[in-house]
Motif scaffolding. Structure first.
Motif, PDB file in Angstrom:
ATOM      1  N   MET A  37      40.467 -22.979 -17.497  1.00 27.48           N
ATOM      2  CA  MET A  37      39.095 -22.485 -17.608  1.00 27.48           C
ATOM      3  C   MET A  37      38.594 -22.183 -19.000  1.00 27.48           C
ATOM      4  O   MET A  37      39.220 -21.644 -19.697  1.00 27.48           O
ATOM      5  CB  MET A  37      38.989 -21.211 -16.754  1.00 27.48           C
ATOM      6  N   ALA A  38      37.202 -22.607 -19.360  1.00 25.68           N
ATOM      7  CA  ALA A  38      36.578 -22.153 -20.675  1.00 25.68           C
ATOM      8  C   ALA A  38      36.438 -20.733 -20.838  1.00 25.68           C
ATOM      9  O   ALA A  38      36.142 -19.991 -19.849  1.00 25.68           O
ATOM     10  CB  ALA A  38      35.527 -23.201 -20.824  1.00 25.68           C
ATOM     11  N   ASP A  39      36.665 -20.464 -22.251  1.00 22.61           N
ATOM     12  CA  ASP A  39      36.092 -18.904 -22.452  1.00 22.61           C
ATOM     13  C   ASP A  39      34.543 -18.974 -22.027  1.00 22.61           C
ATOM     14  O   ASP A  39      34.013 -19.406 -22.425  1.00 22.61           O
ATOM     15  CB  ASP A  39      36.528 -18.708 -23.893  1.00 22.61           C
ATOM     16  N   VAL A  40      34.276 -17.481 -21.908  1.00 22.22           N
ATOM     17  CA  VAL A  40      32.907 -16.996 -21.623  1.00 22.22           C
ATOM     18  C   VAL A  40      32.107 -16.943 -23.157  1.00 22.22           C
ATOM     19  O   VAL A  40      32.887 -16.355 -24.034  1.00 22.22           O
ATOM     20  CB  VAL A  40      32.584 -15.770 -21.004  1.00 22.22           C
ATOM     21  N   PRO A  41      31.128 -17.525 -23.583  1.00 20.34           N
ATOM     22  CA  PRO A  41      30.532 -17.653 -25.031  1.00 20.34           C
ATOM     23  C   PRO A  41      30.037 -16.305 -25.047  1.00 20.34           C
ATOM     24  O   PRO A  41      30.074 -15.300 -24.105  1.00 20.34           O
ATOM     25  CB  PRO A  41      29.441 -18.403 -24.678  1.00 20.34           C
ATOM     26  N   ASN A  42      30.157 -15.696 -26.303  1.00 17.22           N
ATOM     27  CA  ASN A  42      29.915 -14.386 -26.882  1.00 17.22           C
ATOM     28  C   ASN A  42      28.033 -14.481 -26.964  1.00 17.22           C
ATOM     29  O   ASN A  42      27.832 -14.761 -27.856  1.00 17.22           O
ATOM     30  CB  ASN A  42      30.423 -14.175 -28.214  1.00 17.22           C
ATOM     31  N   LEU A  43      27.742 -14.093 -25.901  1.00 18.69           N
ATOM     32  CA  LEU A  43      26.055 -13.942 -25.901  1.00 18.69           C
ATOM     33  C   LEU A  43      25.666 -12.727 -26.316  1.00 18.69           C
ATOM     34  O   LEU A  43      26.298 -11.555 -26.461  1.00 18.69           O
ATOM     35  CB  LEU A  43      25.763 -14.270 -24.397  1.00 18.69           C
ATOM     36  N   PRO A  44      24.544 -12.758 -27.097  1.00 21.40           N
ATOM     37  CA  PRO A  44      23.845 -11.137 -27.457  1.00 21.40           C
ATOM     38  C   PRO A  44      23.578 -10.494 -26.506  1.00 21.40           C
ATOM     39  O   PRO A  44      23.370 -10.867 -25.255  1.00 21.40           O
ATOM     40  CB  PRO A  44      22.570 -12.020 -28.300  1.00 21.40           C
ATOM     41  N   ASN A  45      23.391  -9.219 -26.628  1.00 18.18           N
ATOM     42  CA  ASN A  45      23.179  -8.086 -25.800  1.00 18.18           C
ATOM     43  C   ASN A  45      21.731  -7.544 -26.225  1.00 18.18           C
ATOM     44  O   ASN A  45      21.332  -7.819 -27.437  1.00 18.18           O
ATOM     45  CB  ASN A  45      23.993  -6.972 -25.812  1.00 18.18           C
ATOM     46  N   ASN A  46      21.075  -7.039 -25.480  1.00 19.15           N
ATOM     47  CA  ASN A  46      19.703  -6.424 -25.716  1.00 19.15           C
ATOM     48  C   ASN A  46      20.277  -5.134 -26.365  1.00 19.15           C
ATOM     49  O   ASN A  46      20.893  -4.452 -25.848  1.00 19.15           O
ATOM     50  CB  ASN A  46      18.935  -6.097 -24.712  1.00 19.15           C
ATOM     51  N   PRO A  47      19.467  -4.775 -27.578  1.00 20.84           N
ATOM     52  CA  PRO A  47      20.010  -3.534 -28.208  1.00 20.84           C
ATOM     53  C   PRO A  47      19.011  -2.416 -27.337  1.00 20.84           C
ATOM     54  O   PRO A  47      18.299  -2.463 -26.419  1.00 20.84           O
ATOM     55  CB  PRO A  47      18.971  -3.701 -29.365  1.00 20.84           C
ATOM     56  N   GLN A  48      19.576  -1.081 -27.424  1.00 23.08           N
ATOM     57  CA  GLN A  48      19.364   0.102 -26.836  1.00 23.08           C
ATOM     58  C   GLN A  48      17.918   0.387 -27.610  1.00 23.08           C
ATOM     59  O   GLN A  48      18.162   0.918 -28.567  1.00 23.08           O
ATOM     60  CB  GLN A  48      20.292   1.090 -26.758  1.00 23.08           C
ATOM     61  N   ASP A  49      16.902  -0.055 -27.088  1.00 18.81           N
ATOM     62  CA  ASP A  49      15.508   0.374 -27.671  1.00 18.81           C
ATOM     63  C   ASP A  49      14.465   0.596 -26.594  1.00 18.81           C
ATOM     64  O   ASP A  49      14.453   0.057 -25.842  1.00 18.81           O
ATOM     65  CB  ASP A  49      15.110  -0.958 -28.857  1.00 18.81           C
ATOM     66  N   ASP A  50      13.584   1.292 -27.214  1.00 18.01           N
ATOM     67  CA  ASP A  50      12.177   1.564 -26.425  1.00 18.01           C
ATOM     68  C   ASP A  50      11.081   0.598 -26.746  1.00 18.01           C
ATOM     69  O   ASP A  50      10.495   0.716 -27.626  1.00 18.01           O
ATOM     70  CB  ASP A  50      11.711   2.927 -26.618  1.00 18.01           C
TER      71      ASP A  50
END
Length: 71
Positions: free
Chosen positions: A1-14
């Motif tokens: 099984m392939a590794d899950v790509p390192n996707l960006p997260n949404n910053p904690q921001d208003d």
């Protein structure tokens, strides 16, 4: 099984705090706060609707952010 790509997260921001800011100031602030992609668009622009984590969208009217949303 392939590794899950390192996707960006949404910053904690208003994201509503960007409304009313000058376009350039809003873009700079968003990048400083960790958004990997910042997209400024005119009102009514035709855009794709795919969700992209780490992206912040601005609708810019008369040089100021009128609306903001993530993805």
């Amino acid at each position: 099984m392939a590794d899950v790509p390192n996707l960006p997260n949404n910053p904690q921001d208003d994201i509503e705090a960007y409304v009313g800011l000058d376009r350039q100031d809003a873009e700079e602030r968003a990048r400083e706060r960790g958004w990997t992609t910042v997209r400024s668009l005119p009102p009514g622009a035709m855009i794709t609707m795919e969700y992209l984590a780490g992206r912040l969208n601005f609708e810019v009217k008369d040089g100021a952010v009128h609306r903001s949303w993530q993805g």
